[in-house]
Write an enzyme that holds these catalytic residues in place. Structure first.
Site, PDB file in Angstrom:
ATOM      1  N   LYS A   1       0.871  -1.180   0.000  1.00  0.00           N
ATOM      2  CA  LYS A   1       0.000   0.000   0.000  1.00  0.00           C
ATOM      3  C   LYS A   1       0.906   1.228   0.000  1.00  0.00           C
ATOM      4  O   LYS A   1       1.490   1.584   1.021  1.00  0.00           O
ATOM      5  CB  LYS A   1      -0.894  -0.011   1.245  1.00  0.00           C
ATOM      6  CG  LYS A   1      -1.852   1.142   1.286  1.00  0.00           C
ATOM      7  CD  LYS A   1      -2.781   1.003   2.476  1.00  0.00           C
ATOM      8  CE  LYS A   1      -3.813   2.114   2.465  1.00  0.00           C
ATOM      9  NZ  LYS A   1      -3.243   3.433   2.293  1.00  0.00           N
TER      10      LYS A   1
ATOM     11  N   ARG B   1      -3.574   8.773  -5.336  1.00  0.00           N
ATOM     12  CA  ARG B   1      -4.230   7.897  -6.288  1.00  0.00           C
ATOM     13  C   ARG B   1      -4.497   8.650  -7.581  1.00  0.00           C
ATOM     14  O   ARG B   1      -4.909   9.804  -7.567  1.00  0.00           O
ATOM     15  CB  ARG B   1      -5.564   7.442  -5.687  1.00  0.00           C
ATOM     16  CG  ARG B   1      -6.317   6.454  -6.547  1.00  0.00           C
ATOM     17  CD  ARG B   1      -7.437   5.859  -5.737  1.00  0.00           C
ATOM     18  NE  ARG B   1      -8.131   4.813  -6.418  1.00  0.00           N
ATOM     19  CZ  ARG B   1      -8.915   3.925  -5.794  1.00  0.00           C
ATOM     20  NH1 ARG B   1      -9.044   3.978  -4.489  1.00  0.00           N
ATOM     21  NH2 ARG B   1      -9.540   2.999  -6.456  1.00  0.00           N
TER      22      ARG B   1
ATOM     23  N   ARG C   1      -8.438  11.289  -6.835  1.00  0.00           N
ATOM     24  CA  ARG C   1      -9.389  10.440  -6.120  1.00  0.00           C
ATOM     25  C   ARG C   1     -10.757  11.107  -6.035  1.00  0.00           C
ATOM     26  O   ARG C   1     -11.763  10.452  -5.905  1.00  0.00           O
ATOM     27  CB  ARG C   1      -8.825  10.168  -4.728  1.00  0.00           C
ATOM     28  CG  ARG C   1      -9.667   9.242  -3.901  1.00  0.00           C
ATOM     29  CD  ARG C   1      -9.061   9.056  -2.539  1.00  0.00           C
ATOM     30  NE  ARG C   1      -9.931   8.278  -1.696  1.00  0.00           N
ATOM     31  CZ  ARG C   1     -11.069   8.700  -1.178  1.00  0.00           C
ATOM     32  NH1 ARG C   1     -11.496   9.909  -1.442  1.00  0.00           N
ATOM     33  NH2 ARG C   1     -11.785   7.913  -0.403  1.00  0.00           N
TER      34      ARG C   1
ATOM     35  N   PHE D   1      -2.362  -0.605 -10.047  1.00  0.00           N
ATOM     36  CA  PHE D   1      -3.027  -1.700  -9.339  1.00  0.00           C
ATOM     37  C   PHE D   1      -4.342  -2.146  -9.951  1.00  0.00           C
ATOM     38  O   PHE D   1      -4.908  -3.144  -9.522  1.00  0.00           O
ATOM     39  CB  PHE D   1      -3.201  -1.372  -7.852  1.00  0.00           C
ATOM     40  CG  PHE D   1      -3.941  -0.098  -7.558  1.00  0.00           C
ATOM     41  CD1 PHE D   1      -5.321  -0.057  -7.613  1.00  0.00           C
ATOM     42  CD2 PHE D   1      -3.245   1.056  -7.211  1.00  0.00           C
ATOM     43  CE1 PHE D   1      -6.008   1.110  -7.335  1.00  0.00           C
ATOM     44  CE2 PHE D   1      -3.920   2.232  -6.924  1.00  0.00           C
ATOM     45  CZ  PHE D   1      -5.313   2.260  -6.988  1.00  0.00           C
TER      46      PHE D   1
ATOM     47  N   LYS E   1      -7.794  -2.684   3.853  1.00  0.00           N
ATOM     48  CA  LYS E   1      -6.492  -2.088   4.146  1.00  0.00           C
ATOM     49  C   LYS E   1      -5.991  -2.584   5.492  1.00  0.00           C
ATOM     50  O   LYS E   1      -6.756  -2.740   6.434  1.00  0.00           O
ATOM     51  CB  LYS E   1      -6.505  -0.565   4.077  1.00  0.00           C
ATOM     52  CG  LYS E   1      -7.761   0.126   4.412  1.00  0.00           C
ATOM     53  CD  LYS E   1      -7.662   1.623   4.083  1.00  0.00           C
ATOM     54  CE  LYS E   1      -8.952   2.292   4.539  1.00  0.00           C
ATOM     55  NZ  LYS E   1      -9.138   3.624   4.059  1.00  0.00           N
TER      56      LYS E   1
END
Ligand code: ATP
Length: 598
Positions: free
Chosen positions: A257, A262, A277, A347, A430
């Site tokens: 992570k 992002r 994001r 990802f 997470k």
């Protein structure tokens, strides 16, 4: 609806706004909105959806209302004749320029007998669009003129909302999800389809007008589109490897992570658009990312997601998220890109060469993603591994933290592991580093090895391997690599002094798993600060004391600029002190993100 003109009066919309303002209950709000949407035409429904949220367009269009209050005050002066100082005084008292406008216009109305044409939603929206879009020379004047034109036609109540709208202070308490609920309720169901449409197009206005025109069927016809951001899939959180694996049926895909920003990247031919994001278009801030993606994404069209992480160009080390803040600027963008370069870790893939992928299971999407990436040093897939037992997951977690990550993401890999846009759920979990403590004190550490630099630092020492002193065993145990905080003079000085001290083999009193480019006799002591102490699989300080097969490391270490020439290596911070620091600070972490080891 063909041929019918949209004619909802703005005063009618305002009466709904007054009702919305008088309640805080979500269900009541939803019912008021249902009534409102029933009364309007499809085209108006879209505009009303935006206005009710205090917006004109979806976020990715990048045009916002948000006129300075000063300008709105000038428009009010033009319309009412009341001087600006007096208006500012009234504003200070109420704190709401909308209310001030209502008061001012009430007294003006009492004095005039003008009969004015009604404002319509259509006209208000198109004037607000103009106000938001004026730019360049004379834009301020034009904004003031257009607003005063609207105010001149407005009733006091209409003026209240007009002012709140233009100044970006609508705040009715309605959320996008309330609008979705209302649309579903109006259509007699289909919330899931409507929500899915919204998650795919991030455009509440489009969804509202489609549902109004065609019902739920209209929502189902909305799909992903290149150049329009998809609302991101989000993760739930758990704090132990056991719980995570249990939740995922003892099979998951663990990924580093990364601690960055992002990005959702849309590629069509050679055009690249980057969305944040929050679905803002941030392309102009990252010309380097655009170039990297143009070269590195081999598909003709694609929507892919990655985490952009700042790294130190001299050492290649990942830097904390805060460093990326330097990239959020309007000027000197190219320079910032050089000073604060980023690596991209991909990802997910949502769409490739005309094919939507969101309904495929994770590993299949990842495989498709891997096929279109031209991997390089700073452009790659996230590090990941299939895990089916807690020990492997915890080991992977330590590796992730050691590499500068904040933990791991563990993802479902069952056949139902789709990309669920806009939703937080258990398909992604997470798992943040939990065995950490905040580091407040500086450490005095001993140089035991060195690595040569990269980039403009090549040929010179760029990074040092640092150790704490174990006073019981009389040895030095490594605790971090430090490559940050050195000025050019420091690196020259270090290269000059350490080279003669270099040894071809590991010095006898040093315990290290890492192999530096050169070993150095433990003599020099430097003052180091760091963010926190974490467990580490590659540093020998405190090995096995707090966890099996792990030592302790300083996370994000930086040289303070102080050479502790006054200290001998045996005066350096001891292993025991670091263990104590770790333990005692751990106790001070109450609640919040971090938790104690179990
Ligand atoms: P959230 O995004 O869940 O609302 P947040 O913004 O505080 O929370 P975090 O709790 O740090 O973010 O975790 C989620 C974020 O982690 C993702 O939105 C993404 O930016 C980032 N991330 C880093 N590595 C990965 C990865 N391998 N897979 C998915 N996301 C990742």
């Amino acid at each position: 609806m063909a041929g019918r003109r949209a004619v909802l009066d703005f005063s009618r919309l305002v009466s709904f706004y007054e009702r919305l303002e008088s309640t805080t209950k979500r269900l009541e709000m939803r019912d008021i909105l249902v009534e409102l949407f029933r009364e309007c035409e499809p085209d108006e429904a879209g505009k009303i959806a935006y206005l009710t949220l205090g917006e004109l367009y979806p976020a990715h269009v990048g045009i916002e209302l948000g006129m300075a209050e000063k300008l709105a005050i000038r428009a009010l002066r033009l319309v009412t004749g009341v001087d600006e100082q007096r208006i500012e005084e009234m504003l200070r008292k109420t704190g709401d320029l909308g209310l001030v406008a209502e008061q001012l216009l009430s007294s003006r109305r009492a004095q005039t007998t003008l009969s004015l044409e009604e404002l319509t939603v259509e006209r208000v929206y198109s004037q607000l669009e103009k106000i938001a879009r004026f730019s360049g020379e004379g834009a301020m004047e034009m904004k003031v003129k257009a607003l005063s034109g609207l105010l001149a036609q407005a009733s006091p109540k209409e003026a209240k909302y007009l002012i709140r709208l233009v100044t970006g202070k609508m705040r009715l308490g309605v959320a996008d999800m309330t609008i979705i609920d209302a649309l579903a309720s109006m259509s007699g169901g289909g919330k899931e389809e409507i929500e899915r449409a919204y998650n795919l197009c991030s455009d509440i206005g489009l969804v509202a007008s489609k549902v109004k025109a065609e019902g739920v069927k209209g929502a189902s016809s909305i799909g992903m589109r290149l150049g329009v951001p998809v609302r991101p899939m989000l993760a739930e959180r758990l704090t132990s490897a056991e719980e995570i694996l249990e939740k995922l049926g003892n099979n998951g895909y663990a990924e580093y992570k990364y601690d960055g920003e992002r990005m959702q990247i849309h590629k069509f031919d050679s055009e690249i658009i980057i969305f944040s994001r929050r679905q803002e278009n941030i392309t102009s801030q990252f010309p380097d990312v655009v170039e990297m993606c143009r070269r590195g994404i081999k598909a003709r069209t694609a929507i892919v997601e990655c985490e952009a992480v700042a790294y130190d160009p001299d050492t290649g080390d990942m830097l904390p998220f805060q460093e990326l803040m330097h990239r959020r600027r309007k000027y000197d963008i190219e320079k910032a890109a050089q000073l604060y370069p980023v690596s991209l870790f991909f990802f997910d893939a949502l769409y490739i060469d005309g094919e939507p992928l969101i309904d495929l299971p994770l590993l299949e999407r990842r495989e498709r993603l891997a096929r279109i990436l031209e991997v390089s040093d700073n452009f790659m897939l996230t590090e990941g591994v299939v895990v089916s037992d807690p020990e492997t997951l915890d080991k992977f977690m330590l590796r992730a933290v050691e590499a500068g990550c904040e933990g791991v993401m563990v993802k479902d890999i069952s056949p139902k592991s789709i990309y669920r846009a806009g939703a937080r759920g258990w398909l992604w979990i997470k798992y943040k580093r939990s065995y950490v403590s905040k580091l407040t004190d500086t450490l005095d550490l001993v140089v035991v090895g060195a690595f040569y630099g990269k980039g403009k630092r090549s040929g010179r020492i760029g990074t040092l391997l640092m150790a704490a002193y174990d006073d019981e065993a009389d040895v030095f145990k490594t605790v971090c690599k430090v490559g940050t905080g050195f000025k050019d003079e420091d690196l020259e000085h270090l290269t000059r002094t350490l080279t003669p001290m270099a040894m071809s083999q590991k010095p006898a009193r040093v315990e290290s798993i890492m192999e530096p480019d050169i070993w150095v006799r433990p003599e020099m002591v430097l003052e180091i600060v760091g963010d926190e102490i974490t467990l580490s699989p590659i540093h020998t300080c405190g090995w096995g004391v707090l966890a099996k097969d792990a030592g302790l490391a300083v996370r994000f270490p930086r040289f303070t600029g102080r050479y502790r020439e006054d200290k001998s290596p045996e005066d350096a911070t001891t292993v025991k002190e670091i263990i104590e620091m770790y333990k005692s600070q751990l106790k001070t972490i109450v609640g919040g993100e971090e938790s104690e080891p179990t």
